[in-house]
Design a protein around this motif. Sequence first.
Motif, PDB file in Angstrom:
ATOM      1  N   LEU A  31       2.388   2.497  16.526  1.00 28.63           N
ATOM      2  CA  LEU A  31       2.183   2.077  15.142  1.00 28.63           C
ATOM      3  C   LEU A  31       1.454   0.746  15.113  1.00 28.63           C
ATOM      4  O   LEU A  31       1.721  -0.138  15.929  1.00 28.63           O
ATOM      5  CB  LEU A  31       3.552   1.938  14.465  1.00 28.63           C
ATOM      6  CG  LEU A  31       3.598   1.907  12.956  1.00 28.63           C
ATOM      7  CD1 LEU A  31       3.239   3.272  12.381  1.00 28.63           C
ATOM      8  CD2 LEU A  31       4.998   1.531  12.492  1.00 28.63           C
ATOM      9  N   VAL A  32       0.522   0.617  14.169  1.00 31.24           N
ATOM     10  CA  VAL A  32      -0.136  -0.656  13.888  1.00 31.24           C
ATOM     11  C   VAL A  32       0.019  -0.949  12.405  1.00 31.24           C
ATOM     12  O   VAL A  32       0.235  -0.046  11.599  1.00 31.24           O
ATOM     13  CB  VAL A  32      -1.649  -0.649  14.248  1.00 31.24           C
ATOM     14  CG1 VAL A  32      -1.867  -0.636  15.737  1.00 31.24           C
ATOM     15  CG2 VAL A  32      -2.379   0.486  13.569  1.00 31.24           C
ATOM     16  N   LEU A  33      -0.082  -2.226  12.075  1.00 35.37           N
ATOM     17  CA  LEU A  33      -0.172  -2.637  10.680  1.00 35.37           C
ATOM     18  C   LEU A  33      -1.622  -3.040  10.468  1.00 35.37           C
ATOM     19  O   LEU A  33      -2.142  -3.905  11.173  1.00 35.37           O
ATOM     20  CB  LEU A  33       0.746  -3.823  10.386  1.00 35.37           C
ATOM     21  CG  LEU A  33       2.237  -3.627  10.673  1.00 35.37           C
ATOM     22  CD1 LEU A  33       3.015  -4.875  10.285  1.00 35.37           C
ATOM     23  CD2 LEU A  33       2.779  -2.397   9.954  1.00 35.37           C
ATOM     24  N   VAL A  34      -2.269  -2.391   9.513  1.00 33.73           N
ATOM     25  CA  VAL A  34      -3.680  -2.661   9.250  1.00 33.73           C
ATOM     26  C   VAL A  34      -3.809  -3.431   7.940  1.00 33.73           C
ATOM     27  O   VAL A  34      -3.327  -2.983   6.898  1.00 33.73           O
ATOM     28  CB  VAL A  34      -4.495  -1.351   9.196  1.00 33.73           C
ATOM     29  CG1 VAL A  34      -5.957  -1.641   8.870  1.00 33.73           C
ATOM     30  CG2 VAL A  34      -4.385  -0.604  10.523  1.00 33.73           C
ATOM     31  N   HIS A  35      -4.440  -4.603   8.024  1.00 35.67           N
ATOM     32  CA  HIS A  35      -4.713  -5.438   6.853  1.00 35.67           C
ATOM     33  C   HIS A  35      -6.104  -5.076   6.339  1.00 35.67           C
ATOM     34  O   HIS A  35      -7.059  -5.028   7.122  1.00 35.67           O
ATOM     35  CB  HIS A  35      -4.710  -6.922   7.236  1.00 35.67           C
ATOM     36  CG  HIS A  35      -3.400  -7.404   7.762  1.00 35.67           C
ATOM     37  ND1 HIS A  35      -2.667  -8.361   7.116  1.00 35.67           N
ATOM     38  CD2 HIS A  35      -2.693  -7.060   8.873  1.00 35.67           C
ATOM     39  CE1 HIS A  35      -1.563  -8.602   7.809  1.00 35.67           C
ATOM     40  NE2 HIS A  35      -1.566  -7.825   8.882  1.00 35.67           N
ATOM     41  N   HIS A  36      -6.204  -4.853   5.043  1.00 39.60           N
ATOM     42  CA  HIS A  36      -7.495  -4.523   4.433  1.00 39.60           C
ATOM     43  C   HIS A  36      -7.530  -5.085   3.017  1.00 39.60           C
ATOM     44  O   HIS A  36      -6.496  -5.292   2.393  1.00 39.60           O
ATOM     45  CB  HIS A  36      -7.724  -3.002   4.436  1.00 39.60           C
ATOM     46  CG  HIS A  36      -6.582  -2.218   3.859  1.00 39.60           C
ATOM     47  ND1 HIS A  36      -6.587  -1.747   2.561  1.00 39.60           N
ATOM     48  CD2 HIS A  36      -5.399  -1.841   4.381  1.00 39.60           C
ATOM     49  CE1 HIS A  36      -5.445  -1.103   2.330  1.00 39.60           C
ATOM     50  NE2 HIS A  36      -4.707  -1.150   3.419  1.00 39.60           N
ATOM     51  N   ARG A  37      -8.740  -5.367   2.544  1.00 33.91           N
ATOM     52  CA  ARG A  37      -8.934  -5.909   1.192  1.00 33.91           C
ATOM     53  C   ARG A  37      -9.353  -4.786   0.261  1.00 33.91           C
ATOM     54  O   ARG A  37     -10.205  -3.967   0.613  1.00 33.91           O
ATOM     55  CB  ARG A  37     -10.024  -6.963   1.174  1.00 33.91           C
ATOM     56  CG  ARG A  37      -9.564  -8.232   1.760  1.00 33.91           C
ATOM     57  CD  ARG A  37     -10.107  -9.446   1.031  1.00 33.91           C
ATOM     58  NE  ARG A  37      -9.509 -10.607   1.652  1.00 33.91           N
ATOM     59  CZ  ARG A  37      -8.367 -11.153   1.251  1.00 33.91           C
ATOM     60  NH1 ARG A  37      -7.736 -10.693   0.213  1.00 33.91           N
ATOM     61  NH2 ARG A  37      -7.870 -12.174   1.896  1.00 33.91           N
ATOM     62  N   GLY A  38      -8.760  -4.794  -0.923  1.00 30.12           N
ATOM     63  CA  GLY A  38      -9.175  -3.845  -1.948  1.00 30.12           C
ATOM     64  C   GLY A  38     -10.643  -4.073  -2.287  1.00 30.12           C
ATOM     65  O   GLY A  38     -11.045  -5.193  -2.547  1.00 30.12           O
ATOM     66  N   ARG A  39     -11.436  -3.019  -2.241  1.00 27.61           N
ATOM     67  CA  ARG A  39     -12.876  -3.172  -2.468  1.00 27.61           C
ATOM     68  C   ARG A  39     -13.187  -3.535  -3.902  1.00 27.61           C
ATOM     69  O   ARG A  39     -14.241  -4.078  -4.190  1.00 27.61           O
ATOM     70  CB  ARG A  39     -13.617  -1.913  -2.023  1.00 27.61           C
ATOM     71  CG  ARG A  39     -13.289  -0.695  -2.818  1.00 27.61           C
ATOM     72  CD  ARG A  39     -13.624   0.592  -2.075  1.00 27.61           C
ATOM     73  NE  ARG A  39     -13.233   1.738  -2.864  1.00 27.61           N
ATOM     74  CZ  ARG A  39     -11.975   2.110  -3.086  1.00 27.61           C
ATOM     75  NH1 ARG A  39     -10.987   1.422  -2.560  1.00 27.61           N
ATOM     76  NH2 ARG A  39     -11.696   3.150  -3.827  1.00 27.61           N
ATOM     77  N   LYS A  40     -12.279  -3.250  -4.826  1.00 27.69           N
ATOM     78  CA  LYS A  40     -12.472  -3.621  -6.231  1.00 27.69           C
ATOM     79  C   LYS A  40     -11.650  -4.855  -6.591  1.00 27.69           C
ATOM     80  O   LYS A  40     -12.149  -5.774  -7.233  1.00 27.69           O
ATOM     81  CB  LYS A  40     -12.078  -2.460  -7.144  1.00 27.69           C
ATOM     82  CG  LYS A  40     -12.942  -1.228  -6.978  1.00 27.69           C
ATOM     83  CD  LYS A  40     -12.458  -0.088  -7.839  1.00 27.69           C
ATOM     84  CE  LYS A  40     -13.237   1.183  -7.559  1.00 27.69           C
ATOM     85  NZ  LYS A  40     -12.651   2.332  -8.231  1.00 27.69           N
ATOM     86  N   SER A  41     -10.396  -4.886  -6.163  1.00 28.94           N
ATOM     87  CA  SER A  41      -9.482  -5.970  -6.557  1.00 28.94           C
ATOM     88  C   SER A  41      -9.634  -7.228  -5.710  1.00 28.94           C
ATOM     89  O   SER A  41      -9.317  -8.316  -6.166  1.00 28.94           O
ATOM     90  CB  SER A  41      -8.028  -5.490  -6.452  1.00 28.94           C
ATOM     91  OG  SER A  41      -7.669  -5.312  -5.083  1.00 28.94           O
ATOM     92  N   GLY A  42     -10.061  -7.058  -4.452  1.00 25.53           N
ATOM     93  CA  GLY A  42     -10.111  -8.187  -3.532  1.00 25.53           C
ATOM     94  C   GLY A  42      -8.748  -8.558  -2.977  1.00 25.53           C
ATOM     95  O   GLY A  42      -8.626  -9.455  -2.153  1.00 25.53           O
ATOM     96  N   ARG A  43      -7.712  -7.849  -3.396  1.00 24.43           N
ATOM     97  CA  ARG A  43      -6.343  -8.116  -2.958  1.00 24.43           C
ATOM     98  C   ARG A  43      -6.150  -7.653  -1.511  1.00 24.43           C
ATOM     99  O   ARG A  43      -6.711  -6.640  -1.113  1.00 24.43           O
ATOM    100  CB  ARG A  43      -5.381  -7.367  -3.885  1.00 24.43           C
ATOM    101  CG  ARG A  43      -3.949  -7.541  -3.532  1.00 24.43           C
ATOM    102  CD  ARG A  43      -3.032  -6.851  -4.543  1.00 24.43           C
ATOM    103  NE  ARG A  43      -1.713  -6.783  -3.954  1.00 24.43           N
ATOM    104  CZ  ARG A  43      -0.887  -5.770  -4.084  1.00 24.43           C
ATOM    105  NH1 ARG A  43      -1.207  -4.745  -4.823  1.00 24.43           N
ATOM    106  NH2 ARG A  43       0.284  -5.786  -3.491  1.00 24.43           N
TER     107      ARG A  43
END
Length: 144
Positions: A31-43
């Motif tokens: 298992l990994v935890l993947v951090h990503h930014r919302g392409r619309k929200s930037g969150r």
Amino acid sequence: MSDPLDRNTKTIAEFRANEGKVGGVFEGAPLVLVHHRGRKSGREYVTPMMYLPHETEPDLVYVFATMGGAPVDPAWYRNLTAAGAGTVERGTETYDVTVREVTGGERDRIYAEQAQRYPGFAEYERQTDGIRTIPVLELGRVRS
């Protein structure tokens, strides 16, 4: 069924408290935890995902946009492919990654390997047959 966001929050906390290991449905699975930014929200979002390690390159892992066999791609997949980058927590390490979508025969071979190891992935593919091809992303560690 419990709320997926609540389940993710619990899985993330357990992962971080136990050096990348969790119980429940993910017990024993990589298992990994993947951090990503919302392409619309930037969150910023963090999503737990099972992965398949590359056969010979320890800095590469593959993740699978199954969304549990749903007919649509998960938002995290669209976010990562739009950005071309993200961050991964793997075990006790956190590092930046590049994102590459794997296609064609390479994708099919990697997905088949994951489905052989974890039969639930074969079921997800059966559920999406004729609707969508489940995307496979290669996450590669960025070395400074």
